[in-house]
Scaffold this active site. Sequence first.
Site, PDB file in Angstrom:
ATOM      1  N   ARG A 241       0.847  -1.190   0.000  1.00 49.60           N
ATOM      2  CA  ARG A 241       0.000   0.000   0.000  1.00 49.60           C
ATOM      3  C   ARG A 241       0.882   1.240   0.000  1.00 49.60           C
ATOM      4  O   ARG A 241       1.962   1.237   0.602  1.00 49.60           O
ATOM      5  CB  ARG A 241      -0.862   0.056   1.271  1.00 49.60           C
ATOM      6  CG  ARG A 241      -2.122  -0.788   1.221  1.00 49.60           C
ATOM      7  CD  ARG A 241      -3.169  -0.205   0.259  1.00 49.60           C
ATOM      8  NE  ARG A 241      -4.381  -1.004   0.227  1.00 49.60           N
ATOM      9  CZ  ARG A 241      -4.606  -2.048  -0.574  1.00 49.60           C
ATOM     10  NH1 ARG A 241      -3.688  -2.441  -1.435  1.00 49.60           N
ATOM     11  NH2 ARG A 241      -5.760  -2.690  -0.547  1.00 49.60           N
ATOM     12  N   GLU A 270      -2.377   7.913  -3.950  1.00 49.69           N
ATOM     13  CA  GLU A 270      -2.674   7.519  -5.335  1.00 49.69           C
ATOM     14  C   GLU A 270      -4.151   7.789  -5.670  1.00 49.69           C
ATOM     15  O   GLU A 270      -4.988   7.774  -4.765  1.00 49.69           O
ATOM     16  CB  GLU A 270      -2.352   6.018  -5.543  1.00 49.69           C
ATOM     17  CG  GLU A 270      -3.185   5.070  -4.720  1.00 49.69           C
ATOM     18  CD  GLU A 270      -2.737   3.613  -4.885  1.00 49.69           C
ATOM     19  OE1 GLU A 270      -1.545   3.309  -4.786  1.00 49.69           O
ATOM     20  OE2 GLU A 270      -3.626   2.784  -5.113  1.00 49.69           O
ATOM     21  N   HIS A 288      -1.092   0.387  -9.601  1.00 50.30           N
ATOM     22  CA  HIS A 288      -1.812  -0.502  -8.672  1.00 50.30           C
ATOM     23  C   HIS A 288      -2.518  -1.650  -9.431  1.00 50.30           C
ATOM     24  O   HIS A 288      -3.743  -1.773  -9.399  1.00 50.30           O
ATOM     25  CB  HIS A 288      -2.834   0.303  -7.841  1.00 50.30           C
ATOM     26  CG  HIS A 288      -3.216  -0.374  -6.556  1.00 50.30           C
ATOM     27  ND1 HIS A 288      -3.522   0.305  -5.410  1.00 50.30           N
ATOM     28  CD2 HIS A 288      -3.347  -1.695  -6.246  1.00 50.30           C
ATOM     29  CE1 HIS A 288      -3.830  -0.554  -4.447  1.00 50.30           C
ATOM     30  NE2 HIS A 288      -3.722  -1.772  -4.930  1.00 50.30           N
TER      31      HIS A 288
HETATM   32  C1  DGY Z   1      -5.884  -5.638  -2.818  1.00 52.85           C
HETATM   33  O1  DGY Z   1      -6.640  -6.572  -3.083  1.00 52.85           O
HETATM   34  O2  DGY Z   1      -5.741  -5.196  -1.678  1.00 52.85           O
HETATM   35  C2  DGY Z   1      -5.202  -5.022  -3.967  1.00 52.85           C
HETATM   36  O3  DGY Z   1      -4.379  -4.005  -3.622  1.00 52.85           O
HETATM   37  C3  DGY Z   1      -6.297  -4.659  -4.954  1.00 52.85           C
HETATM   38  O4  DGY Z   1      -6.250  -3.660  -5.620  1.00 52.85           O
END
Ligand code: DGY
Length: 327
Positions: A241, A270, A288
């Site tokens: 993240r 983002e 992402h």
């Molecule tokens: C998640 O599933 O957490 C991924 O980052 C999806 O975008």
Amino acid sequence: MSSKPRILVARKIFPEVIERLSQHFDVESNQDDVLWSDAELIERLKDKDGALTTGTQPINAALLAACPKLKIVSNMTVGYNNFDVAAMTAAGVLGTNTPDVLTETTADFGFALLMATARRVTESEHYLRAGKWTRWSYDMFAGAEVHGSTLGILGMGRIGQGIAKRGAHGFGMNVIYHNRSRLTPELEAECKASYVSKEELLAKADHLVLVLPYTPDSHHAIGAVELAQMQSTATLINIARGGIVDDKALAEALIERRIAGAGLDVFEGEPSVYPGLLQVPNVVLTPHIASATVKTRLKMSTLAADNLIAYLQGQAPITPVNQPLAR
Ligand code: DGY
């Protein structure tokens, strides 16, 4: 008027999943994929029993207070840092996510980003496309070795383990990891991974992959101090993240070549990207997409739909993240 539960699908998803949901619910969907403000989301959710979200809609105390009928919010993501879990539990709202179905696909992508960064794939492609390639030279885009190198993993959940296995078994890498809790000896053996302190991980990894959840504790887990502890030849890969890495500190470290490169699929704030990161050549940037294969995204949205269907029909949810108090 229909007596079916009413749900909101907050972003565009596969039509076949909308179709399936429509067999059970009155569905309001956002197939035009409009980006709603928080107030617009609340406006649409205030008379709904459930929601299918994509991880970017904040589910917080203010929204919960304004949506008294809401019983479940089903994220089609494994990470659920858009949920205020404590507020949801207190408000009697179940949260669900989509673990497992994306593990291998996301681990594949983590490895793709690692290899692209180590071997300077996008940097050299930009050079070629710009017409700068006129001759071979011995050190042109000479990168870092992948096979036989030391792979460091911060956050050793299912995706971290998938990356460890790829590194250890596919590329003969020496795998070290750090995690809140240590794996069982059996899992460590399966992943051929050794547990080390965070300091040792930073100091020894040739390639450091971040796969930990984003929480207040992991905010800027990699900042200027941690980057200074890494080898100048090392690469950093973030598929977890934005916010886990201090992007400004990372851009500075990359400009000054204090580390060799970075591969980033996620960013603080983002879809905005810290401008400094866009200026440096030794970084691979993707929007992402770590779980983005058609098959996996279909599995994720199907699991999100199945959670809604089960829970709103009085059955146990498949992949809950909390146990809500009675509403
Ligand atoms: C998640 O599933 O957490 C991924 O980052 C999806 O975008």
